[in-house]
Design a protein around this motif. Sequence first.
Motif, mmCIF file in Angstrom:
data_model
loop_
_atom_site.group_PDB
_atom_site.id
_atom_site.type_symbol
_atom_site.label_atom_id
_atom_site.label_comp_id
_atom_site.label_asym_id
_atom_site.label_seq_id
_atom_site.Cartn_x
_atom_site.Cartn_y
_atom_site.Cartn_z
ATOM 1 N N VAL A 333 -22.797 -18.802 4.232
ATOM 2 C CA VAL A 333 -21.993 -17.629 3.908
ATOM 3 C C VAL A 333 -22.505 -16.460 4.740
ATOM 4 C CG1 VAL A 333 -21.230 -16.051 2.098
ATOM 5 C CG2 VAL A 333 -21.569 -18.479 1.583
ATOM 6 N N ALA A 334 -21.627 -15.858 5.533
ATOM 7 C CA ALA A 334 -22.028 -14.771 6.424
ATOM 8 C C ALA A 334 -21.722 -13.397 5.854
ATOM 9 C CB ALA A 334 -21.341 -14.925 7.788
ATOM 10 N N HIS A 335 -20.572 -13.245 5.183
ATOM 11 C CA HIS A 335 -20.161 -11.948 4.667
ATOM 12 C C HIS A 335 -19.518 -12.111 3.291
ATOM 13 C CE1 HIS A 335 -20.113 -11.259 9.097
ATOM 14 N NE2 HIS A 335 -20.685 -10.134 8.738
ATOM 15 N N VAL A 336 -19.692 -11.103 2.458
ATOM 16 C CA VAL A 336 -19.077 -11.073 1.139
ATOM 17 C C VAL A 336 -18.467 -9.698 0.915
ATOM 18 C CG1 VAL A 336 -19.568 -10.997 -1.350
ATOM 19 C CG2 VAL A 336 -20.479 -12.855 0.035
ATOM 20 N N LEU A 337 -17.248 -9.686 0.421
ATOM 21 C CA LEU A 337 -16.607 -8.464 -0.054
ATOM 22 C C LEU A 337 -16.783 -8.430 -1.564
ATOM 23 C CD1 LEU A 337 -14.831 -5.961 0.289
ATOM 24 C CD2 LEU A 337 -12.826 -7.453 0.166
ATOM 25 N N ASP A 338 -17.583 -7.495 -2.052
ATOM 26 C CA ASP A 338 -17.868 -7.350 -3.480
ATOM 27 C C ASP A 338 -16.774 -6.479 -4.096
ATOM 28 O OD1 ASP A 338 -18.819 -6.840 -6.004
ATOM 29 O OD2 ASP A 338 -20.816 -6.198 -5.381
ATOM 30 N N LEU A 339 -15.943 -7.081 -4.948
ATOM 31 C CA LEU A 339 -14.825 -6.376 -5.574
ATOM 32 C C LEU A 339 -15.158 -5.886 -6.977
ATOM 33 C CD1 LEU A 339 -12.159 -8.836 -4.254
ATOM 34 C CD2 LEU A 339 -12.253 -6.420 -3.675
ATOM 35 N N GLY A 340 -16.389 -6.112 -7.414
ATOM 36 C CA GLY A 340 -16.860 -5.512 -8.654
ATOM 37 C C GLY A 340 -16.416 -6.231 -9.913
ATOM 38 N N ARG A 341 -16.485 -5.485 -11.027
ATOM 39 C CA ARG A 341 -16.259 -6.077 -12.348
ATOM 40 C C ARG A 341 -15.026 -5.538 -13.045
ATOM 41 N NH1 ARG A 341 -21.556 -4.226 -15.464
ATOM 42 N NH2 ARG A 341 -20.535 -5.396 -17.152
ATOM 43 N N ASP A 342 -14.495 -4.417 -12.601
ATOM 44 C CA ASP A 342 -13.387 -3.766 -13.315
ATOM 45 C C ASP A 342 -12.040 -4.223 -12.786
ATOM 46 O OD1 ASP A 342 -15.216 -2.324 -14.850
ATOM 47 O OD2 ASP A 342 -15.392 -0.781 -13.295
ATOM 48 N N ARG A 343 -11.854 -5.530 -12.727
ATOM 49 C CA ARG A 343 -10.587 -6.102 -12.265
ATOM 50 C C ARG A 343 -10.238 -7.288 -13.142
ATOM 51 N NH1 ARG A 343 -9.286 -3.807 -7.358
ATOM 52 N NH2 ARG A 343 -11.012 -2.894 -6.194
ATOM 53 N N TRP A 344 -8.997 -7.758 -13.008
ATOM 54 C CA TRP A 344 -8.589 -8.937 -13.752
ATOM 55 C C TRP A 344 -9.386 -10.147 -13.275
ATOM 56 C CZ3 TRP A 344 -2.503 -8.596 -13.219
ATOM 57 C CH2 TRP A 344 -2.082 -7.373 -13.746
ATOM 58 N N LYS A 345 -9.585 -11.091 -14.182
ATOM 59 C CA LYS A 345 -10.261 -12.331 -13.791
ATOM 60 C C LYS A 345 -9.369 -13.107 -12.834
ATOM 61 C CE LYS A 345 -12.490 -16.481 -15.638
ATOM 62 N NZ LYS A 345 -13.753 -16.259 -14.931
ATOM 63 N N GLY A 346 -9.931 -13.531 -11.711
ATOM 64 C CA GLY A 346 -9.133 -14.192 -10.689
ATOM 65 C C GLY A 346 -8.160 -13.234 -10.032
ATOM 66 N N CYS A 347 -8.632 -11.976 -9.877
ATOM 67 C CA CYS A 347 -7.759 -10.871 -9.469
ATOM 68 C C CYS A 347 -7.303 -10.920 -8.027
ATOM 69 C CB CYS A 347 -8.495 -9.541 -9.664
ATOM 70 S SG CYS A 347 -9.862 -9.307 -8.475
ATOM 71 N N CYS A 348 -8.083 -11.577 -7.144
ATOM 72 C CA CYS A 348 -8.058 -11.128 -5.749
ATOM 73 C C CYS A 348 -7.913 -12.277 -4.774
ATOM 74 C CB CYS A 348 -9.307 -10.315 -5.456
ATOM 75 S SG CYS A 348 -9.555 -8.972 -6.657
ATOM 76 N N GLU A 349 -6.786 -12.954 -4.861
ATOM 77 C CA GLU A 349 -6.574 -14.129 -4.029
ATOM 78 C C GLU A 349 -6.358 -13.740 -2.570
ATOM 79 O OE1 GLU A 349 -4.284 -18.391 -4.484
ATOM 80 O OE2 GLU A 349 -3.727 -16.690 -5.753
ATOM 81 N N VAL A 350 -6.927 -14.542 -1.679
ATOM 82 C CA VAL A 350 -6.790 -14.314 -0.244
ATOM 83 C C VAL A 350 -5.415 -14.798 0.213
ATOM 84 C CG1 VAL A 350 -7.705 -14.885 2.035
ATOM 85 C CG2 VAL A 350 -9.276 -14.490 0.129
ATOM 86 N N LEU A 351 -4.762 -13.996 1.074
ATOM 87 C CA LEU A 351 -3.424 -14.308 1.576
ATOM 88 C C LEU A 351 -3.440 -14.891 2.979
ATOM 89 C CD1 LEU A 351 -1.617 -11.060 0.380
ATOM 90 C CD2 LEU A 351 -1.775 -13.255 -0.812
#
Length: 393
Positions: A333-351
């Motif tokens: 794993v080279a990079h991570v985008l940390d989207l935090g905790r204040d979002r819906w579970k499974g909030c952020c699917e890659v397009l």
Amino acid sequence: MNEQDLRRLLTVSVEDVRPSHPAVTGWERARRTRRTRRAVGAVAVAVLLVGGGTVAALRPPADQPPDGPVAPTVAPSPAPPVVRVPAELTYPPDPLNRLGAPATVSLSARPVQRALALFQPLDQELRTDGPVRVLGDDGVVRALDVVTLTPTRDEGGNQAPAVKPGVLSPDGRSAAFPQTNELILVDLTTAGVRRIPLAGFLELVVWANDRVLVGADAKTYAVDLASGAASEVEVSPWDLVAPDPAAGREAALVEVGGERDGLFVRSRTAREGTLRSEEPVTSALLPAPYRINEFYGRGWLHGARLVRAAWITSDEIDGAEGVAELDARTGAVAHVLDLGRDRWKGCCEVLGWDTRGAVLLRVQPGGVLRWHPETGEITGVVRELNGVVALAG
């Protein structure tokens, strides 16, 4: 020595006096010196021995200078392994800005040359709310009126919208919709519809060059786009990564999945799905305590770079939302985008990836973001969307 030679000697001898414009005078001096050498070799040699340092300083470079200024090449600064979404995002102009706009014409009346995206509006209960919208490369939003789609479902009766990331072909000319007991293919350039019977609960599709892979928990079919013939292939539609469209029809199929210490990247043969290699996913390049716990949503390849949404351990909690970019060959794993905790579970699917090597992702609540893993830059694309998005490759 005659009078002409003496005059030349005297001319050379006074050249130790520093001129007021050394650059211009220096080039003239070199020209006169070369002429003097040809005329009086012995005198020129003597002058060079006395003023050798001056002459050397004025000697033209071996490589002639370029005709104009050359801009320096500046390599982009490498991004830190972990970045967070800034509190305030910019939203530069983008063709996808119209993603949530209402349809103004039907697809059957005005097919597209190429679709940029599909959008399925959802209501507050996450049920479909109107026809699927097709955003064309001309900026016009069309209603998909040539077919009536039903939600996909599994054996337990759980339902999901038929539009999911990955249903739109990489060239934006076709769409593939899984339905129970059939696959529906829509030619968006002609508004034509093909129905291919396939047994079972079908939920997910992946475009793989000249085939569409479609399936669910029980089995996965490989459907030949030219003939419509289908055969079973040994891959998981949940873990299967969308291939890079530039990789060609014989490119290996890649899966990424597992949980916590059992995360893996697998390579399989393109046609049969036979296992070729398997590597563990590792987080050694990330700062402690960051690590990947579990992947979800569709994974996407861009060369050897693989990106997929994940639940992560961050420096705040175990179970934060994130997106991981890793090497598909090694699992690192080279990079991570940390989207935090204040979002819906499974909030952020890659397009998917764009042509400049940036990742597009859907965030909820919110809209669509663009993330450049190599630079760390994060910008907004669409502010608010209540629905499901599928982008062309």
